[in-house]
Design an enzyme around this catalytic site. Structure first.
Site, mmCIF file in Angstrom:
data_model
loop_
_atom_site.group_PDB
_atom_site.id
_atom_site.type_symbol
_atom_site.label_atom_id
_atom_site.label_comp_id
_atom_site.label_asym_id
_atom_site.label_seq_id
_atom_site.Cartn_x
_atom_site.Cartn_y
_atom_site.Cartn_z
ATOM 1 N N ARG A 76 71.700 47.196 -14.230
ATOM 2 C CA ARG A 76 70.972 45.922 -14.173
ATOM 3 C C ARG A 76 71.932 44.863 -13.632
ATOM 4 N NH1 ARG A 76 70.301 41.573 -18.412
ATOM 5 N NH2 ARG A 76 68.599 40.302 -17.637
ATOM 6 N N HIS A 120 69.456 34.807 -13.104
ATOM 7 C CA HIS A 120 70.322 34.824 -14.286
ATOM 8 C C HIS A 120 71.178 33.556 -14.226
ATOM 9 C CE1 HIS A 120 72.120 37.780 -17.413
ATOM 10 N NE2 HIS A 120 72.700 36.614 -17.628
ATOM 11 N N GLU A 165 66.488 35.374 -19.959
ATOM 12 C CA GLU A 165 66.647 34.444 -21.084
ATOM 13 C C GLU A 165 66.334 32.994 -20.714
ATOM 14 O OE1 GLU A 165 70.332 34.927 -23.192
ATOM 15 O OE2 GLU A 165 70.063 37.088 -23.422
ATOM 16 N N ASN A 294 66.552 41.059 -24.834
ATOM 17 C CA ASN A 294 68.002 40.946 -24.990
ATOM 18 C C ASN A 294 68.258 40.560 -26.434
ATOM 19 O OD1 ASN A 294 67.925 41.179 -22.223
ATOM 20 N ND2 ASN A 294 68.886 39.205 -21.800
ATOM 21 N N TYR A 296 71.394 40.295 -29.656
ATOM 22 C CA TYR A 296 72.782 40.425 -30.136
ATOM 23 C C TYR A 296 72.890 40.342 -31.649
ATOM 24 C CZ TYR A 296 74.052 40.214 -25.283
ATOM 25 O OH TYR A 296 74.158 40.533 -23.958
ATOM 26 N N GLU A 370 69.647 43.828 -22.674
ATOM 27 C CA GLU A 370 71.030 43.485 -23.039
ATOM 28 C C GLU A 370 71.228 43.734 -24.525
ATOM 29 O OE1 GLU A 370 72.493 39.526 -22.177
ATOM 30 O OE2 GLU A 370 71.649 39.592 -20.155
HETATM 31 C C1 FCB Z 1 73.377 36.591 -22.951
HETATM 32 C C2 FCB Z 1 73.459 36.429 -21.447
HETATM 33 C C3 FCB Z 1 74.529 37.286 -20.809
HETATM 34 C C4 FCB Z 1 75.791 37.332 -21.648
HETATM 35 C C5 FCB Z 1 75.460 37.672 -23.074
HETATM 36 C C6 FCB Z 1 76.667 37.778 -23.968
HETATM 37 O O1 FCB Z 1 72.796 35.463 -23.499
HETATM 38 O O2 FCB Z 1 72.228 36.763 -20.845
HETATM 39 O O3 FCB Z 1 74.770 36.800 -19.510
HETATM 40 O O4 FCB Z 1 76.474 36.150 -21.521
HETATM 41 O O5 FCB Z 1 74.592 36.718 -23.609
#
Ligand code: FCB
Length: 466
Positions: A76, A120, A165, A294, A296, A370
């Site tokens: 990607r 992006h 995002e 995405n 985290y 992501e």
């Molecule tokens: C996301 C972004 C990516 C990267 C990660 C850690 O928000 O899409 O570019 O910075 O965080």
């Protein structure tokens, strides 16, 4: 125990143009908002910029070679808008498009499927100077740009995503100002959110008419897995507000063709939303082939108990809130070990999001576009880089994906963020998310243990026992 993923599950890694390409002034590329922002003193840690980044523009063949060596099935990447349409207007720019043709051809030669993201975060500076995302015209400019890229690459790229995002573009770019273009105006942030939605819809229409029928369309959102700290009404209200501003502001128009009524109420003192035209929602609700998620870390919120300024979701520090109409919601650390970003490791957030969209959009395939973690990786004396924390993070999150699939989520792909260390926005080069280590002064790439581990998962489709 071993977790086996469905046959055909796609294993990839992700990057973004400004974070990896460098060559900022080469071959006709003009500045994006991130060039302007990173060159403004005080905006990025250590004054870092993406001028050189990890020089992917020149080293992409070697980088694709590393992906092939690992056994990845997909890559990607994003297209730099100012490289392929330098002023954000007018015809496509062949030299810029040629770079992406070469990159895609290299991927296809190695049997790696490209997943192309159109936006992006690197808006051409000229479009920001004309008003940027708070202005409606930017959405039309995006649709023209989408058509240019689709005409140039539609014969060889099947998987397309419009935006990455949009929450970050709108609320970090125009609200808290920790991202480019660094404005701190809550109304501009809300207007930007709508025009990003419109850009997604117009862009999806443009792609659909320019691409061959096998072209597949998606968008990458970063929906928040947000929990209330207690079941007290104030805390539940905080959760509802953040869910509206982080997630439903994008997913409701894109998936259901409506804005949440509570979002309009929560922000009524700031804006009347009259920039949403009658026909916009029908455009925004363009049928998609997949939804990119995405993720985290989850968030825990409560009604504020004091006047502390909110944290800005770990993307940087600002006295301005990225949450218009919800400035007084307090954020708390969820349970779990912390990554180098200060983000908790709690894979239940990913599971919850996959199940939420499985319920909310039945029949729509999901992709994790992501997921990953930053750690302070350092080479040993022998030069090897051991990153057991990253392996543990990935293992836990992949186990959560596997569990969601078992519970009925139609997850088709997983993209590790990131293929290699790179420019982490306001943190510059201080945060390393890569499975591949980059020594910035020499641009030497070294596989971390996590890269070897992930490659094995990608090749076998199995997550080994912990
Ligand atoms: C996301 C972004 C990516 C990267 C990660 C850690 O928000 O899409 O570019 O910075 O965080």
């Amino acid at each position: 125990m071993t977790y086996r993923f469905p046959p055909g599950f796609l294993w990839g890694a992700a990057t973004a143009a400004y974070q990896v390409e460098g060559a900022a002034q080469e071959d006709g590329r003009t500045p994006s908002i991130w060039d302007t922002f990173s060159h403004t003193p005080g905006k990025v840690a250590d004054g870092d910029t993406g001028d050189i980044a990890v020089d992917h523009y020149h080293r992409f063949r070697d980088d694709v070679g590393l992906m092939a060596k690992l056994g990845l099935g997909a890559y990607r990447f994003s297209v730099s808008w100012p490289r392929v349409q330098p002023t954000g207007r007018g015809p496509g720019f062949q030299r810029g498009l040629d770079f992406y043709r070469s990159l895609v051809d290299e991927l296809l030669t190695q049997g790696i499927q490209p997943l192309l993201t159109l936006y992006h975060w690197d808006l051409p500076q000229e479009l920001e100077s004309a008003g940027g995302w708070p202005e409606r015209d930017t959405a039309y400019r995006f649709a023209d740009y989408a058509a240019i890229v689709a005409d140039a690459l539609g014969d060889r790229v099947e998987m397309w995503t419009t935006l990455n995002e949009p929450w970050c573009s709108a609320f970090l770019g125009y609200g808290s100002g920790v991202h480019a273009p660094g404005r701190t105006d809550p109304v501009a942030a809300l207007r930007a959110a709508h025009h990003l939605n419109l850009a997604h819809g117009l862009g999806a229409q443009a792609l659909r008419s320019a691409l061959p029928s096998r072209g597949r369309l998606a968008v990458s959102l970063n929906p928040a897995a947000v929990r209330a700290r207690t079941q007290a009404p104030g805390d539940l209200d905080a959760q509802r507000r953040i869910d509206a501003l982080a997630t439903r502001i994008f997913s409701d128009p894109m998936l259901h063709g409506r804005y949440p009524a509570d979002l309009f109420q929560d922000t009524a003192r700031l804006t009347d939303w009259s920039y949403v035209h009658d026909t916009d929602l029908a455009v925004i609700k363009h049928p998609l082939d997949a939804l990119g998620i995405n993720h985290y870390t989850p968030s825990v919120v409560s009604a504020a108990t004091d006047n502390r300024p909110p944290r800005t979701d770990g993307h940087g520090v600002s006295e301005h809130s990225p949450w218009p109409g919800a400035q007084h919601v307090a954020f708390h650390q969820p349970p779990g070990d912390l990554t180098a970003m200060g983000w908790s490791v709690d894979p239940s957030g990913l599971y919850d999001l996959l199940m939420r969209f499985t319920r909310e959009a039945p029949g729509l395939p999901l992709m994790i576009t992501e997921n990953g973690a930053a750690y302070e990786d350092r080479p040993d004396t022998d030069g090897a880089i051991h990153d057991p924390e990253r392996i543990a993070y990935l293992r836990a999150h992949l186990a959560a994906v596997h569990r969601a699939i078992g519970d009925g989520a139609d997850v088709r792909a997983y993209f590790l963020w990131s293929l290699m260390d790179n420019f982490e926005w306001a943190y510059g080069y201080a945060k390393r998310f890569g499975a591949i280590h980059v020594d910035y002064p020499t641009q030497t790439r070294t596989l971390k243990s996590s890269a070897r581990w992930y490659g094995e998962v990608a090749r076998t489709g199995e997550l080994p026992a912990g």
